[in-house]
Design an enzyme around this catalytic site. Structure first.
Site, PDB file in Angstrom:
ATOM      1  N   ASP A  17       1.433  -2.990   6.878  1.00 43.43           N
ATOM      2  CA  ASP A  17       2.142  -1.782   6.458  1.00 43.43           C
ATOM      3  C   ASP A  17       2.348  -0.873   7.656  1.00 43.43           C
ATOM      4  O   ASP A  17       1.850  -1.155   8.752  1.00 43.43           O
ATOM      5  CB  ASP A  17       1.362  -1.046   5.358  1.00 43.43           C
ATOM      6  CG  ASP A  17       2.278  -0.486   4.279  1.00 43.43           C
ATOM      7  OD1 ASP A  17       3.178   0.299   4.629  1.00 43.43           O
ATOM      8  OD2 ASP A  17       2.099  -0.835   3.097  1.00 43.43           O
ATOM      9  N   ALA A  51       0.812  -1.214   0.000  1.00 39.89           N
ATOM     10  CA  ALA A  51       0.000   0.000   0.000  1.00 39.89           C
ATOM     11  C   ALA A  51       0.849   1.269   0.000  1.00 39.89           C
ATOM     12  O   ALA A  51       0.477   2.282  -0.602  1.00 39.89           O
ATOM     13  CB  ALA A  51      -0.950  -0.004   1.194  1.00 39.89           C
ATOM     14  N   HIS A  52       2.014   1.211   0.645  1.00 33.27           N
ATOM     15  CA  HIS A  52       2.830   2.428   0.733  1.00 33.27           C
ATOM     16  C   HIS A  52       3.417   2.858  -0.611  1.00 33.27           C
ATOM     17  O   HIS A  52       3.803   4.008  -0.775  1.00 33.27           O
ATOM     18  CB  HIS A  52       3.956   2.259   1.769  1.00 33.27           C
ATOM     19  CG  HIS A  52       4.900   1.138   1.477  1.00 33.27           C
ATOM     20  ND1 HIS A  52       5.017   0.046   2.305  1.00 33.27           N
ATOM     21  CD2 HIS A  52       5.780   0.931   0.467  1.00 33.27           C
ATOM     22  CE1 HIS A  52       5.930  -0.771   1.818  1.00 33.27           C
ATOM     23  NE2 HIS A  52       6.404  -0.256   0.701  1.00 33.27           N
ATOM     24  N   GLN A  53       3.515   1.951  -1.559  1.00 36.76           N
ATOM     25  CA  GLN A  53       4.079   2.338  -2.849  1.00 36.76           C
ATOM     26  C   GLN A  53       3.020   2.933  -3.782  1.00 36.76           C
ATOM     27  O   GLN A  53       3.342   3.416  -4.869  1.00 36.76           O
ATOM     28  CB  GLN A  53       4.753   1.144  -3.525  1.00 36.76           C
ATOM     29  CG  GLN A  53       3.807   0.096  -4.065  1.00 36.76           C
ATOM     30  CD  GLN A  53       4.539  -1.140  -4.563  1.00 36.76           C
ATOM     31  OE1 GLN A  53       5.523  -1.590  -3.961  1.00 36.76           O
ATOM     32  NE2 GLN A  53       4.095  -1.687  -5.671  1.00 36.76           N
ATOM     33  N   GLY A  65       3.296   6.727  -0.446  1.00 32.73           N
ATOM     34  CA  GLY A  65       3.382   7.430   0.827  1.00 32.73           C
ATOM     35  C   GLY A  65       3.007   6.500   1.962  1.00 32.73           C
ATOM     36  O   GLY A  65       2.791   5.300   1.771  1.00 32.73           O
TER      37      GLY A  65
END
Length: 329
Positions: free
Chosen positions: A264, A235-237, A292
């Site tokens: 995450d 998810a962070h990418q 983010g």
């Protein structure tokens, strides 16, 4: 010197040891040093590198106590050999190489902060394929020590067939299969990752319980007919819009009543805690177009927009091992 000045200068000096150890990992120096030690001319010849460069690098490694120097010979300390040997189960080499790739992006942070997207970045000395392999194997380095424990914290889980999205080397797939002996899994990722995961599955004696599917979750629909989907460190990418689209694909892949689990970093509302999360957002700024780190409320909104119910934080940590669960109606 003002203590505040010393604090700032000391804090910003950490790049030097990282660069020294990382360069040795990229050059593969540690595995070129036999137990009986090696001289610099021998090491330079084996590494196909300059005598001057290897001399300076080897002395710096010895100064940092990563190597031992006795006379004109250099040794890998026995206690560090398992960590610095590429084929050891305890190896840290892939992560050291990946950190060098990260540093190339971080060195252009001012440019990225001004532009809002990554600066052009060169590959490492091992080339783009080497950087890619280091990234995939680095995910195993950071996950293998914690995966079984995180899975235990999630139990009891009841599922027959799980889908590991963007599974990388399969570290988390194998942890779930060890914890739930009757379960099976679909491991879904790009070709290079699936190839490495097959090797790891054979080593773990779990290949007969895993279906390996090559695909791109940005382009392709996900394999369906599963009742648990693991979305780990993905998810962070993504931007939030990309996450919503991914969560919709997960929703379509799940059987009614199935669960999604997202591993995450989860930020607090201020976005300054945990510190690892604030710094990891920088990593996404310099390495991804729109990635983010996100708050629990943002994850809830995006999961519910995709159709999920009851999103909640099952595990909270200060690093990337927080886990959010939600149900498919």
């Amino acid at each position: 010197m003002l203590p505040e000045k010393k604090w700032i200068l000391d804090m910003t000096d950490g790049f030097r040891p990282t660069a020294v150890v990382g360069a040795a990992a990229e050059l593969g120096l540690f595995d070129l040093i036999p137990d009986e030690g090696i001289t610099v001319p021998e090491l330079a010849r084996k590494a196909n590198a300059s005598l001057r460069g290897i001399q300076v690098l080897a002395d710096a490694l010895a100064a940092l106590e990563v190597l031992e120097k006795k006379g004109d010979r250099y040794f890998v300390p026995p206690k560090l050999r398992p960590v610095l040997s590429e084929n050891s189960p305890e190896t840290a080499i892939p992560m050291l190489r990946h950190r060098m790739s990260m540093m190339r992006g971080w060195s252009q942070l001012a440019w990225a902060a001004k532009a809002g997207f990554p600066a052009p970045k060169t590959s490492g000395i091992r080339g783009p394929d080497g950087d890619l392999q280091a990234f995939v194997l680095a995910m195993d380095v950071i996950s293998r020590e914690v995966a079984d424990d995180v899975v235990r914290q999630l139990l009891p889980l009841q599922f027959k067939k799980m889908l590991d999205v963007g599974a990388g080397p399969g570290t988390w797939t194998f942890a779930f299969l060890r914890a739930i002996p009757e379960a099976r899994a679909i491991l879904f990722d790009l070709p290079h990752a699936v190839s490495l995961a097959r090797q790891k599955a054979e080593q773990a004696a779990l290949a007969d319980r895993v279906e390996f599917v090559v695909g791109d979750f940005y382009r392709d629909e996900l394999p369906s007919g599963v009742d648990f989907v693991w979305v780990s460190a993905i998810a962070h990418q993504n931007s939030r819009e990309q996450n919503r689209e991914l969560f919709r694909k997960v929703y379509r892949a799940l059987e009614p009543g199935g669960q999604i689990a997202i591993r995450d970093i989860v930020m607090d509302a201020s976005r300054t805690s945990p510190v690892d999360g604030a710094l990891f957002a920088i990593n996404m700024l310099v390495n991804t177009p729109a990635g983010g780190t996100y708050t629990l409320d943002e994850y809830r909104e995006d999961l519910m927009a995709a159709g999920f119910s009851e999103p909640h934080l099952r595990i909270r940590t200060e690093n990337m091992n927080s886990v959010i669960l939600a149900h498919r109606r």
